[in-house]
Write an enzyme that holds these catalytic residues in place. Structure first.
Site, PDB file in Angstrom:
ATOM      1  N   LYS A  57       0.842  -1.262   0.089  1.00  0.00           N
ATOM      2  CA  LYS A  57      -0.033   0.047   0.067  1.00  0.00           C
ATOM      3  C   LYS A  57       0.896   1.142   0.091  1.00  0.00           C
ATOM      4  CE  LYS A  57      -3.556  -0.437   2.673  1.00  0.00           C
ATOM      5  NZ  LYS A  57      -4.318  -0.430   3.696  1.00  0.00           N
ATOM      6  N   ARG A  87      -3.086   3.035   8.828  1.00  0.00           N
ATOM      7  CA  ARG A  87      -3.340   1.885   7.805  1.00  0.00           C
ATOM      8  C   ARG A  87      -2.127   0.753   7.725  1.00  0.00           C
ATOM      9  NH1 ARG A  87      -4.327   5.209   2.327  1.00  0.00           N
ATOM     10  NH2 ARG A  87      -5.559   3.275   1.862  1.00  0.00           N
ATOM     11  N   GLY A 133      -6.632 -10.474   8.265  1.00  0.00           N
ATOM     12  CA  GLY A 133      -6.122 -10.882   9.704  1.00  0.00           C
ATOM     13  C   GLY A 133      -5.422  -9.551  10.314  1.00  0.00           C
ATOM     14  N   MET A 163      -4.664  -5.596  11.069  1.00  0.00           N
ATOM     15  CA  MET A 163      -5.502  -4.618  11.598  1.00  0.00           C
ATOM     16  C   MET A 163      -6.117  -3.717  10.553  1.00  0.00           C
ATOM     17  SD  MET A 163      -4.996  -1.621  14.429  1.00  0.00           S
ATOM     18  CE  MET A 163      -4.767  -0.370  13.195  1.00  0.00           C
ATOM     19  N   ARG A 191      -3.335  -0.885  -6.580  1.00  0.00           N
ATOM     20  CA  ARG A 191      -2.576  -1.869  -6.677  1.00  0.00           C
ATOM     21  C   ARG A 191      -2.876  -2.855  -8.010  1.00  0.00           C
ATOM     22  NH1 ARG A 191      -5.401  -4.951  -1.436  1.00  0.00           N
ATOM     23  NH2 ARG A 191      -7.338  -4.900  -2.608  1.00  0.00           N
ATOM     24  N   HIS A 198      -4.618 -32.313   5.642  1.00  0.00           N
ATOM     25  CA  HIS A 198      -4.720 -33.596   5.148  1.00  0.00           C
ATOM     26  C   HIS A 198      -5.787 -33.734   4.020  1.00  0.00           C
ATOM     27  CE1 HIS A 198      -6.411 -37.982   4.916  1.00  0.00           C
ATOM     28  NE2 HIS A 198      -5.054 -38.127   5.268  1.00  0.00           N
ATOM     29  N   ARG A 237       2.806 -47.545 -20.655  1.00  0.00           N
ATOM     30  CA  ARG A 237       2.822 -48.471 -19.775  1.00  0.00           C
ATOM     31  C   ARG A 237       2.428 -49.824 -20.346  1.00  0.00           C
ATOM     32  NH1 ARG A 237       1.177 -43.913 -16.741  1.00  0.00           N
ATOM     33  NH2 ARG A 237       2.418 -43.280 -14.982  1.00  0.00           N
ATOM     34  N   ARG A 290       7.491 -48.700 -22.401  1.00  0.00           N
ATOM     35  CA  ARG A 290       8.245 -49.333 -21.459  1.00  0.00           C
ATOM     36  C   ARG A 290       7.968 -50.772 -21.303  1.00  0.00           C
ATOM     37  NH1 ARG A 290       7.114 -47.042 -15.580  1.00  0.00           N
ATOM     38  NH2 ARG A 290       5.338 -48.081 -15.841  1.00  0.00           N
ATOM     39  N   GLU A 327      15.317 -43.933 -12.067  1.00  0.00           N
ATOM     40  CA  GLU A 327      14.498 -43.775 -11.280  1.00  0.00           C
ATOM     41  C   GLU A 327      15.100 -44.328  -9.896  1.00  0.00           C
ATOM     42  OE1 GLU A 327      10.988 -45.774 -12.441  1.00  0.00           O
ATOM     43  OE2 GLU A 327      12.016 -47.136 -13.253  1.00  0.00           O
ATOM     44  N   SER A 361      15.373 -41.279 -19.188  1.00  0.00           N
ATOM     45  CA  SER A 361      13.823 -40.979 -18.994  1.00  0.00           C
ATOM     46  C   SER A 361      13.755 -40.769 -17.447  1.00  0.00           C
ATOM     47  CB  SER A 361      12.690 -41.493 -19.745  1.00  0.00           C
ATOM     48  OG  SER A 361      11.583 -41.020 -19.333  1.00  0.00           O
ATOM     49  N   GLY A 379      12.356 -40.968 -14.247  1.00  0.00           N
ATOM     50  CA  GLY A 379      10.808 -41.663 -13.657  1.00  0.00           C
ATOM     51  C   GLY A 379      10.962 -40.787 -12.328  1.00  0.00           C
ATOM     52  N   THR A 380      10.490 -39.467 -12.244  1.00  0.00           N
ATOM     53  CA  THR A 380      10.646 -38.863 -10.997  1.00  0.00           C
ATOM     54  C   THR A 380       9.603 -39.243  -9.784  1.00  0.00           C
ATOM     55  OG1 THR A 380       9.031 -37.312 -11.970  1.00  0.00           O
ATOM     56  CG2 THR A 380      11.375 -36.779 -12.091  1.00  0.00           C
ATOM     57  N   ASN A 381       8.461 -39.963 -10.300  1.00  0.00           N
ATOM     58  CA  ASN A 381       7.782 -40.639  -9.169  1.00  0.00           C
ATOM     59  C   ASN A 381       8.730 -41.485  -8.213  1.00  0.00           C
ATOM     60  OD1 ASN A 381       5.866 -39.283 -10.328  1.00  0.00           O
ATOM     61  ND2 ASN A 381       4.570 -40.965 -11.062  1.00  0.00           N
ATOM     62  N   ASP A 382       9.160 -42.492  -8.988  1.00  0.00           N
ATOM     63  CA  ASP A 382      10.144 -43.472  -8.134  1.00  0.00           C
ATOM     64  C   ASP A 382      11.150 -42.833  -7.508  1.00  0.00           C
ATOM     65  OD1 ASP A 382       8.851 -46.053  -7.831  1.00  0.00           O
ATOM     66  OD2 ASP A 382       9.017 -46.690  -9.864  1.00  0.00           O
ATOM     67  N   CYS A 420       9.583 -38.521 -17.251  1.00  0.00           N
ATOM     68  CA  CYS A 420       7.960 -39.073 -17.565  1.00  0.00           C
ATOM     69  C   CYS A 420       7.336 -39.317 -16.251  1.00  0.00           C
ATOM     70  CB  CYS A 420       8.062 -40.502 -18.249  1.00  0.00           C
ATOM     71  SG  CYS A 420       8.975 -41.696 -17.424  1.00  0.00           S
ATOM     72  N   TYR A 448      12.745 -33.202 -23.416  1.00  0.00           N
ATOM     73  CA  TYR A 448      11.268 -33.175 -23.293  1.00  0.00           C
ATOM     74  C   TYR A 448      10.776 -33.389 -21.985  1.00  0.00           C
ATOM     75  CZ  TYR A 448      11.360 -38.370 -23.208  1.00  0.00           C
ATOM     76  OH  TYR A 448      11.574 -39.770 -22.955  1.00  0.00           O
TER      77      TYR A 448
END
Ligand code: ADP
Ligand code: MG
Ligand code: MG
Length: 938
Positions: A54, A123, A132, A134, A367, A483, A611, A666, A802, A821, A823-826, A889, A909
């Site tokens: 502000k 202000r 929250g 003032m 703003r 959660h 897969r 795969r 992975e 490639s 395998g970022t999950n594993d 992937c 990629y």
């Protein structure tokens, strides 16, 4: 500008404290004699850290020569000092005195003077606007004497006493923490006694009495008189602003929005201008474009004879800007000019607060305005067309998150709706279902085909099954990291959380919200993109943006109204611009020809992950079962021979759908027992049969064999067990069959005149030796098929990276792999030692809450850990094999932040689910532009 600091105030001392999350202001180097107060005329909009949003924008408007009432800003640094030490820095008092004096001299009036007093507003204004904090206190400086001076100067007694009662009311509520109802109650009583409906009609005599009553309330609640000293009013209000940084609501908000806790807030002290000086005065808010829809043209509300928050408080009906134009053409014309000026200056949608005092316009705030996803896209392209920003800038102003929002199914905007309440938009989508209050009921009702919305106060791991069964989840407690929110987002379930107005009575199987009861079985509609909760069933429609993505611009325009049409065109233009700008290619994860076609429609430039396990489900499961149960090479080969043509047909269809585009298949990855029946069920069946004397029947004998196979294959940690390449090395013929099917399919497609560009990917490799062994077998099969077909296209063989060991030994692995490639999950599971299915439900909410991480590492790539492994493997792979192809992937391929990381890491990629392909395209374009400015990628 530090003349005000007396010697002896050592502001540096604070900087020795070690910075920990949650502590305030520590760890910053401070000049010994810091300037803690800035006149509006001194700063500019770049100083948001110091002056807050502000303050910085008030300074900017002042710099632009716009009519801003003069004032000054107390810096966030002063606030941090106060929060750390519990007292203001000594020099602050003096600096404020000096700033006040400048202000008084400027205006020729003194704060709280008995004749023509200067009044100010106090202000809050942090870097990020935050609930929250003032609320603003107006009319600071009024007391029993200056109220008369004000009446005299304004020639309006009513106005002066109205201002005074507002001060005591606001000050009492916000600074002294007196319950607002006490004042409101008294105000209502006064109106009733005077026989009037609105506050502007209260006669002076009644206002004078009301002020007396308000002062009594203060005396009664605090044990002391309402402070009459104007400077004390100001100091108390300022301190209250500082303290409000740490209210529960502010802290909660910062945690949810991941805003640091040690920024502190600035305080703006601004000369009052009065919108409550009769009919030629008033106050309003406006936007330079519609922030909800993005519709061009200004938009706003005005309320005459009003002050401060009266406009938004809804105490009287507001006027539109057109009405305002009729009422006060001159002020309206000036406001219009200023809006245009601000928009061309900020080159973006501005959100403005203004006040008119007796026909004179004053600007009180501006703003860059928040906006919906649709407005973001539309406004970005409008500004390009108006030549205010470049196409690159337009692309920077929209995000993949916003595009994803636009792709979810939506409630039909034309449908009639009854809004019950609003919670937090935790996981997007539009869900309609019968209300249930526990997980078991959710599961039971969903099993009989009834869509349900699971309503809980909060969820915990026991609710997991119910959340899976429900179409939507609604909670009355908890924020975006609760959660419910985390788990719902993780599984793409629509979720509204923290709808605090809802009282959940799980035992009574009912909820109540603002006086409405909703019993179990009644229908609710929840919008996870807006947080809205509606009564009854709202019709859901496909997003027009998805129609565009799947069927093209013309198809979407054919069904769109004018505004939606503009939105779709904006998305099209910005996506195409992103496609031009990006370096990363975008592929999709797709297992069937059908999915692949859809992905292609969405703009996928290949398949990064097909897969094959999905091809063994349903009716084909028995074939795998037969393979597992085979008691010798003969039976095994027979089972494989049966699978071969089925697999080949799958691949032919897939390669046809992806003709001319790279398609990575795969080999079988999951543990074999996933294809067998549930162990407990089977064991019970066998036990019951044996106990009832049917143990010799043939069906039971088969079950017994099956059970022993299940037992044999049972693993306590299947994720880390017999799967991936390990399976290929231990089940003879399995991978060879798959490779043959792929190679024959490619040969068939080539013979038919197609252009199959298939690649074979080996999962879960941890050692180059595994890859060598498998390759030996595969190369043999490929050569055989090529010979039979009389020549065949080259089929590159590569591996998933992975496992941490694969990343660590990438140099060796690259010798045997033509592509990597990630395998970022594993890789995330194995790097963190997390079993995703277990930890997401059990500990992630706690971890997010405690700040172990700010976002789930499965949602957004963990750059420091998993990312470091990726960078290491990229470098090693390229060193050994400069033309190695590098992709990712995992699900991170469609996550906006992660896409930026993959761009910077130098991948070729990303591959993600079809639905995420447009998001990845957009973000890859944005990443390319961002790294051009930041110095390029690896
Ligand atoms: P918020 O952050 O809630 O918008 P503001 O400080 O902007 O808080 O102010 C609340 C209201 O008081 C706004 O309507 C604003 O225009 C008004 N206001 C603030 N300062 C002044 C002032 N000096 N003169 C008149 N009105 C003011
Ligand atoms: Mg404001
Ligand atoms: Mg894997």
């Amino acid at each position: 500008m530090c003349a005000g600091s007396p010697p002896g105030v050592d502001l540096r001392e604070a900087s020795v404290t070690v910075q920990r999350p949650g502590t305030i202001g520590a760890g910053r180097v401070r000049p010994e004699r810091a300037q803690l107060v800035f006149d509006f005329a001194e700063g500019d909009r770049t100083q948001v850290d110091l002056l807050g949003g502000k303050g910085a924008n008030l300074a900017e408007m002042t710099k632009l020569g716009l009519p801003v009432p003069p004032g000054f800003t107390v810096t966030t640094e002063a606030c941090r000092y106060y929060l750390e030490r519990g007292e203001e820095p000594q020099s602050l008092r003096v600096q404020i005195t000096m700033a006040l004096r400048r202000l008084e001299n400027d205006l020729g009036r003194r704060l709280g003077d008995v004749v023509d007093p200067l009044l100010v507003s106090v202000r809050s204004g942090a870097k990020h606007s935050m609930p929250g904090m003032m609320e603003t206190v107006l009319n600071v400086g009024l007391n029993d004497y200056s109220v008369k001076g004000l009446a005299e100067a304004a020639q309006d007694e009513r106005f002066a006493w109205d201002s005074y009662r507002r001060l005591i009311q606001m000050f009492g509520r916000t600074v002294l923490d007196i319950p607002a109802e006490r004042f409101e109650h008294e105000l209502d009583a006064t109106k009733a006694r005077a026989g009037v409906a609105t506050d502007v009609e209260i006669p002076v005599s009644a206002l004078v009495e009301l002020v007396e009553e308000f002062k009594n309330i203060v005396q009664d609640a605090t044990g002391r008189e309402f402070p009459q000293d104007p400077r004390e009013q100001l100091d108390l209000a300022m301190r209250a602003v500082f303290n409000s940084w740490n209210t529960d609501r502010a802290r909660l908000y910062r945690r949810r929005e991941r805003i640091q806790h040690d920024l502190g807030t600035a305080v703006n002290i601004c000369a009052m201008v009065f919108g409550n000086l009769g009919e030629t005065s008033g106050t309003g808010v406006c936007f330079t474009r519609d922030p909800a829809s993005g519709q061009p043209g200004v938009y706003g509300d005005y309320l005459s004879n009003a002050q401060g928050e009266d406009v938004v408080a809804g105490i009287r009906n507001t006027l539109t800007l057109e009405d305002f134009a009729a009422l006060d053409p001159a002020s309206h014309a000036e406001l219009t000019r200023i809006m245009r000026r601000l928009e061309t200056h900020y080159r973006d949608l501005c959100d403005i607060e203004f006040t008119v005092e007796r026909g004179k316009l004053w600007m009180l705030q501006t703003r860059v305005g928040k906006r919906t996803a649709a407005a973001a896209f539309r406004i970005a392209t409008q500004l390009v067309d108006e030549r205010l920003i470049t196409r690159d800038e337009a692309l920077a102003r929209v995000t993949g998150h916003q595009l994803a929002q636009l792709m979810f199914p939506q409630f039909d905007v034309d449908a009639e709706r009854v809004l019950l309440t609003r919670g937090m938009a935790a996981s997007p989508g539009a869900a309609v279902g019968k209300v249930v209050f526990d997980s078991a009921t959710a599961v039971a009702w969903a099993a009989r085909g009834e869509p349900v919305v699971l309503v809980r106060r909060e969820t915990n791991p026991d609710d997991l099954e119910g959340m899976i069964a429900a179409t939507g989840v609604l909670t009355s407690r908890g924020g975006k990291t609760s959660h419910a929110a985390v788990v719902a987002r993780g599984m793409g379930r629509t979720c509204v959380c923290g709808a605090e107005e809802i009282e959940v009575d799980a035992a009574g199987r009912t909820l109540s919200v603002n006086g409405t009861q909703v019993a179990e079985g009644e229908v609710l509609s929840i919008d996870g993109s807006t947080g809205e909760v509606f009564a009854g069933e709202l019709p859901v429609v496909a997003s027009p943006v998805v129609v565009y993505l799947e069927q093209g611009l013309d198809a979407a325009l054919a069904v769109a109204d004018e505004q939606t049409g503009e939105l779709v065109r904006s998305v099209d233009r910005l996506l195409r611009h992103a496609d031009q700008a990006r370096v990363l290619r975008v592929r999709a994860n797709a297992d069937t020809a059908e999915d692949a076609t859809r992905a292609r429609d969405m703009g996928a430039e290949g398949i990064g992950l097909c897969r094959t396990e999905h091809m063994f489900l349903g009716e084909r499961r028995v074939l795998i079962e037969r393979l597992i149960l085979a008691d010798g090479p003969g039976a095994r080969d027979a089972a494989l021979a049966e699978l071969l043509p089925l697999q080949r047909a799958d691949f032919v269809a897939l390669l046809e759908a992806m003709d001319g585009l790279p398609t990575t298949i795969r080999l079988l990855d999951p543990p074999l027992h996933e294809f067998l029946p549930d162990r407990t069920e089977l064991a019970v069946r066998v036990a019951v049969a044996q106990a009832t004397g049917r143990g010799d029947e043939p069906g039971v004998a088969a079950d017994v064999t099956l059970l022993s196979a299940v037992d044999r294959l049972h693993e306590s940690n299947p994720m880390l067990g017999l799967r991936g390449v390990r399976l290929g090395l231990s089940v003879p013929g399995l991978f060879a069959m798959q490779v043959r099917a792929i190679a024959e399919a490619a040969a068939e497609r080539a013979a038919a005149g197609g252009r199959p560009l298939v690649e074979i990917m080996v999962p879960l490799v941890g050692s180059v030796m595994e890859l060598h062994l498998i390759r030996d077998e595969m190369d043999g099969v490929l050569a055989e098929v090529a010979a039979a077909a009389g020549g065949a296209p080259h089929i590159p063989i590569g591996t998933m990276i992975e496992l941490p060991r694969a990343a660590l030994t990438a140099r060796r692995i690259a010798e045997a792999a033509e592509f990597f490639s990630f395998g970022t999950n594993d890789l995330t599971q194995t790097t963190w030692g997390f079993s995703r299915d277990d930890v997401e439900a059990s500990i992630f909410a706690t971890y997010l809450d405690k700040g172990v991480f700010t976002v789930s590492p499965f949602e957004s790539l963990d750059r420091d850990g998993v990312g470091a492994l990726i960078r290491m493997a990229v470098q090693a792979g390229r060193e050994v094999r400069p033309d190695i192809k590098l992709g990712i992937c995992g699900e991170h391929g469609g996550d906006p932040e992660s896409v930026h990381f993959f761009h910077d890491a130098g991948l070729d990629y990303v591959s993600c689910s079809a639905f995420r392909v447009p998001v990845a395209r957009l973000e890859a374009g944005r990443a390319a532009l961002a790294s051009d400015t930041a110095g390029g990628r690896l």
